[in-house]
Design a protein around this motif. Sequence first.
Motif, short mmCIF file in Angstrom:
data_model
loop_
_atom_site.label_atom_id
_atom_site.label_comp_id
_atom_site.label_asym_id
_atom_site.label_seq_id
_atom_site.Cartn_x
_atom_site.Cartn_y
_atom_site.Cartn_z
N VAL A 105 1.90 -8.05 -10.97
CA VAL A 105 0.32 -8.48 -10.81
C VAL A 105 -0.46 -7.14 -11.31
O VAL A 105 -1.44 -7.01 -12.13
CB VAL A 105 -0.33 -9.13 -9.73
CG1 VAL A 105 -1.81 -9.33 -9.99
CG2 VAL A 105 0.52 -10.41 -9.52
N SER A 106 -0.36 -6.12 -10.34
CA SER A 106 -0.82 -4.71 -10.44
C SER A 106 0.14 -3.54 -10.19
O SER A 106 0.47 -3.76 -8.95
CB SER A 106 -2.20 -4.88 -9.57
OG SER A 106 -2.84 -3.52 -9.69
N VAL A 107 0.42 -2.78 -11.15
CA VAL A 107 1.49 -1.55 -10.79
C VAL A 107 0.60 -0.58 -11.02
O VAL A 107 0.52 -0.03 -12.39
CB VAL A 107 2.49 -1.75 -11.64
CG1 VAL A 107 3.51 -0.71 -11.33
CG2 VAL A 107 3.28 -3.16 -11.25
N PRO A 108 0.01 0.04 -10.13
CA PRO A 108 -0.66 1.51 -10.28
C PRO A 108 0.36 2.61 -10.99
O PRO A 108 1.59 2.45 -10.74
CB PRO A 108 -1.18 2.00 -9.15
CG PRO A 108 -0.98 0.61 -8.09
CD PRO A 108 -0.09 -0.23 -8.62
N GLN A 109 -0.23 3.33 -11.98
CA GLN A 109 0.46 4.55 -12.31
C GLN A 109 1.16 5.46 -11.09
O GLN A 109 0.57 5.69 -10.21
CB GLN A 109 -0.26 5.30 -13.25
CG GLN A 109 0.63 6.33 -13.92
CD GLN A 109 0.02 6.90 -15.47
OE1 GLN A 109 -1.38 6.65 -15.57
NE2 GLN A 109 0.75 7.86 -16.07
N PRO B 286 4.30 5.71 -3.58
CA PRO B 286 3.59 6.95 -3.15
C PRO B 286 2.22 7.12 -3.56
O PRO B 286 1.94 8.05 -3.34
CB PRO B 286 4.72 8.13 -4.16
CG PRO B 286 4.74 6.92 -5.44
CD PRO B 286 5.16 5.66 -4.96
N VAL B 287 1.62 6.22 -4.16
CA VAL B 287 0.26 6.21 -4.60
C VAL B 287 -0.89 5.63 -3.75
O VAL B 287 -0.17 4.54 -3.00
CB VAL B 287 0.08 5.78 -6.23
CG1 VAL B 287 0.96 6.70 -7.07
CG2 VAL B 287 0.51 4.43 -6.22
N PRO C 40 0.85 -1.32 -0.13
CA PRO C 40 0.12 0.04 -0.13
C PRO C 40 0.93 1.26 0.05
O PRO C 40 2.03 1.07 -0.02
CB PRO C 40 -0.79 -0.17 1.16
CG PRO C 40 -0.22 -1.35 1.95
CD PRO C 40 1.02 -1.93 1.30
N ARG C 41 0.35 2.33 -0.20
CA ARG C 41 1.04 3.77 0.13
C ARG C 41 1.99 3.80 1.29
O ARG C 41 1.52 3.58 2.25
CB ARG C 41 -0.19 4.91 -0.07
CG ARG C 41 0.88 6.13 0.06
CD ARG C 41 -0.11 7.28 -0.39
NE ARG C 41 -1.27 7.52 0.55
CZ ARG C 41 -2.10 8.70 0.02
NH1 ARG C 41 -2.04 9.37 -1.07
NH2 ARG C 41 -3.15 8.70 0.80
N GLY C 42 3.17 4.31 0.86
CA GLY C 42 4.13 4.57 1.93
C GLY C 42 5.05 3.39 2.05
O GLY C 42 6.03 3.26 2.95
N LEU D 129 14.48 -0.05 -12.86
CA LEU D 129 13.80 -0.65 -13.80
C LEU D 129 12.22 -0.46 -13.60
O LEU D 129 11.84 -0.83 -12.65
CB LEU D 129 14.00 -1.93 -14.00
CG LEU D 129 15.50 -2.34 -14.69
CD1 LEU D 129 15.73 -4.03 -14.79
CD2 LEU D 129 15.94 -1.57 -15.80
N PRO D 130 11.51 0.07 -14.44
CA PRO D 130 10.05 0.22 -14.36
C PRO D 130 9.19 -1.18 -14.15
O PRO D 130 9.58 -1.92 -14.98
CB PRO D 130 9.51 1.09 -15.61
CG PRO D 130 10.71 0.81 -16.54
CD PRO D 130 12.06 0.26 -15.92
N ALA D 131 8.34 -1.06 -13.50
CA ALA D 131 7.26 -2.15 -13.29
C ALA D 131 6.21 -1.78 -14.16
O ALA D 131 5.83 -0.60 -14.28
CB ALA D 131 7.10 -2.53 -11.76
N ALA D 132 5.72 -2.90 -14.69
CA ALA D 132 4.27 -2.89 -15.52
C ALA D 132 3.48 -4.10 -15.13
O ALA D 132 3.96 -5.20 -15.22
CB ALA D 132 4.50 -2.38 -16.90
N SER D 133 2.22 -3.92 -14.99
CA SER D 133 1.49 -4.90 -14.86
C SER D 133 1.20 -6.04 -15.69
O SER D 133 1.55 -5.47 -17.16
CB SER D 133 -0.35 -4.39 -14.73
OG SER D 133 -0.42 -3.40 -13.78
N GLY D 134 1.55 -7.42 -15.47
CA GLY D 134 1.67 -8.49 -16.51
C GLY D 134 3.17 -8.54 -16.82
O GLY D 134 3.46 -9.59 -17.60
N GLY D 135 4.10 -7.80 -16.19
CA GLY D 135 5.46 -7.90 -16.82
C GLY D 135 6.19 -8.91 -15.89
O GLY D 135 5.80 -8.99 -14.72
#
Length: 147
Positions: free
Chosen positions: A67-71, A128-129, A46-48, A106-112
């Motif tokens: 699985v899930s990487v929010p913007q 942070p989100v 979660p955030r933080g 390295l950026p994380a992306a859902s499904g990656g």
Amino acid sequence: MHRLSPTFARLERWIDSQVRRFAQELQFELGGQRLAMTDCWVNVMPRGVSHGLHLHPLSVVSGTYYVSVPQGSPGLKFEDPRLDRYMGAPPRSEPAAVRNRIWVTLPAASGGLLLFESWLRHEVPANPVRAQRISISFNYGWGSTKG
Ligand SMILES: [Fe+2]
């Protein structure tokens, strides 16, 4: 998880194929033994929440399936393993080329899927989100057998 859940076992089979390709790319000489998943766990951030600098001792290949990487949520930050040998080396220009950075995220992306050698220290900076960042991480050992 991969030994308890058919869903995770299916994910394991797919990751197995990717780890085989990764091992070939790294030209591992496995001596007739295989790399096998030894650990698999879910990360809910979660955030933080952050995951501090660490490595994965006794493993060969580690990685994460996102699985899930929010913007706006963080990627995976790697440390140059030569850091303790830089001694009197001057700092790098900002922004430095990726090949010259001490830290690379390295950026994380859902499904990656992200694979790396287990000796490479890494961390996940604080999310942070508001939305949860969810991933599945794992380790592969050499000569391991399925339990
Ligand atoms: Fe890790």
